[in-house]
Write a protein that holds these residues in place. Structure first.
Motif, mmCIF file in Angstrom:
data_model
loop_
_atom_site.group_PDB
_atom_site.id
_atom_site.type_symbol
_atom_site.label_atom_id
_atom_site.label_comp_id
_atom_site.label_asym_id
_atom_site.label_seq_id
_atom_site.Cartn_x
_atom_site.Cartn_y
_atom_site.Cartn_z
ATOM 1 N N GLU A 168 -12.097 -2.984 -2.813
ATOM 2 C CA GLU A 168 -11.875 -1.616 -2.330
ATOM 3 C C GLU A 168 -10.955 -0.901 -3.308
ATOM 4 O O GLU A 168 -9.953 -1.467 -3.758
ATOM 5 N N TYR A 211 0.840 -1.200 0.000
ATOM 6 C CA TYR A 211 0.000 0.000 0.000
ATOM 7 C C TYR A 211 0.879 1.256 0.000
ATOM 8 O O TYR A 211 0.705 2.157 -0.835
ATOM 9 N N TYR A 248 -3.236 8.101 -0.839
ATOM 10 C CA TYR A 248 -4.379 7.296 -1.229
ATOM 11 C C TYR A 248 -5.624 7.689 -0.432
ATOM 12 O O TYR A 248 -5.577 7.829 0.790
ATOM 13 N N GLU A 297 -4.138 4.230 -9.183
ATOM 14 C CA GLU A 297 -5.239 3.500 -8.549
ATOM 15 C C GLU A 297 -4.726 2.166 -8.036
ATOM 16 O O GLU A 297 -3.988 1.459 -8.739
ATOM 17 N N GLU A 333 1.695 3.902 -3.095
ATOM 18 C CA GLU A 333 1.405 5.316 -2.834
ATOM 19 C C GLU A 333 2.651 6.166 -3.057
ATOM 20 O O GLU A 333 2.608 7.201 -3.740
ATOM 21 N N SER A 351 -9.578 6.262 -0.072
ATOM 22 C CA SER A 351 -10.475 5.167 -0.415
ATOM 23 C C SER A 351 -11.750 5.709 -1.049
ATOM 24 O O SER A 351 -12.411 6.592 -0.490
ATOM 25 N N TYR A 381 -8.562 2.414 -4.005
ATOM 26 C CA TYR A 381 -7.834 3.568 -3.504
ATOM 27 C C TYR A 381 -7.395 4.415 -4.690
ATOM 28 O O TYR A 381 -6.869 3.892 -5.674
#
Length: 207
Positions: A166, A144, A175, A154, A148, A177, A168
């Protein structure tokens, strides 16, 4: 003048020969010939799942096929694991200066300059990770923040056990959500304008 003799660097064919706490580069990664799939994140070694579960495969096939069909005739290309994505600190970094290489379940690359015979060098535009028990923590934490930091526009995270996706979206370098979407929803990409996925189709084979 004689040509200097170069000693051939050894290949590593057993993962147990690696030091778990050592820092490795992409140049090291290229010397590994063992069967286990691994990723490097900032030089740290991460093992991948031995083989994805059936539902993981089915979700990946459906999503990959839908994205592939949408991208026909377009500049962007979709790739599925195993496909190496390298994240150098600078685009000109050599293999021994690159310390991160990952294998997303799916990724879309819209800049042909980032593609070479080895895979992708630089951030894909969209990444999809399908969670599994062995990799969920890495996908929701290390990856994650990695995606980022390097500007993946995305990041889609699939929760197979919950029939949830989900999304982001990168906004001002962070990021945000866009929400969790369930089996009855349609989802759209803001990066791939016009792409619409019916999650009923994505989760069709998931009990």
């Amino acid at each position: 003048m004689a040509t200097p003799y170069k000693v051939k660097e050894p290949r590593i064919d057993d993962i147990s020969l690696l030091e778990p706490e050592a820092t490795y580069s992409y140049a090291d990664y290229l010397k590994w010939t063992f069967e286990e799939r691994v990723e490097l994140i900032k030089g740290k070694l991460f093992r991948m799942s031995p083989a994805p579960r059936r539902t993981h495969q089915e979700i990946g096939v459906v999503m990959g096929s839908e994205i592939y069909n949408y991208l026909k005739g377009k500049l962007c290309k979709v790739y599925h694991a195993p496909f190496d994505v390298r994240f150098p600190s600078n685009q000109g970094d050599s293999d021994d200066q690159t310390f991160t290489v990952v294998q997303p379940d799916l990724c879309v690359v819209c800049d042909p300059a980032k593609l070479d015979d080895a895979g992708c060098k630089g951030a894909p535009d969209l990444v999809v990770e399908i969670l599994s028990p062995a990799t969920a923590s890495k996908d929701l934490n290390e990856k994650y923040y990695l995606y980022e930091e390097h500007g993946v526009k995305e990041y889609w995270v699939v929760y197979p056990g919950e029939n949830v996706l989900e999304i982001y979206e990168l906004i001002d370098g962070k990021y945000i959500s866009r929400g969790k979407f369930v089996r009855e929803d349609q989802v759209r990409s803001n990066v791939l304008k016009g792409l619409v996925l019916n999650l009923e189709d994505v989760f069709e084979e998931v009990s």
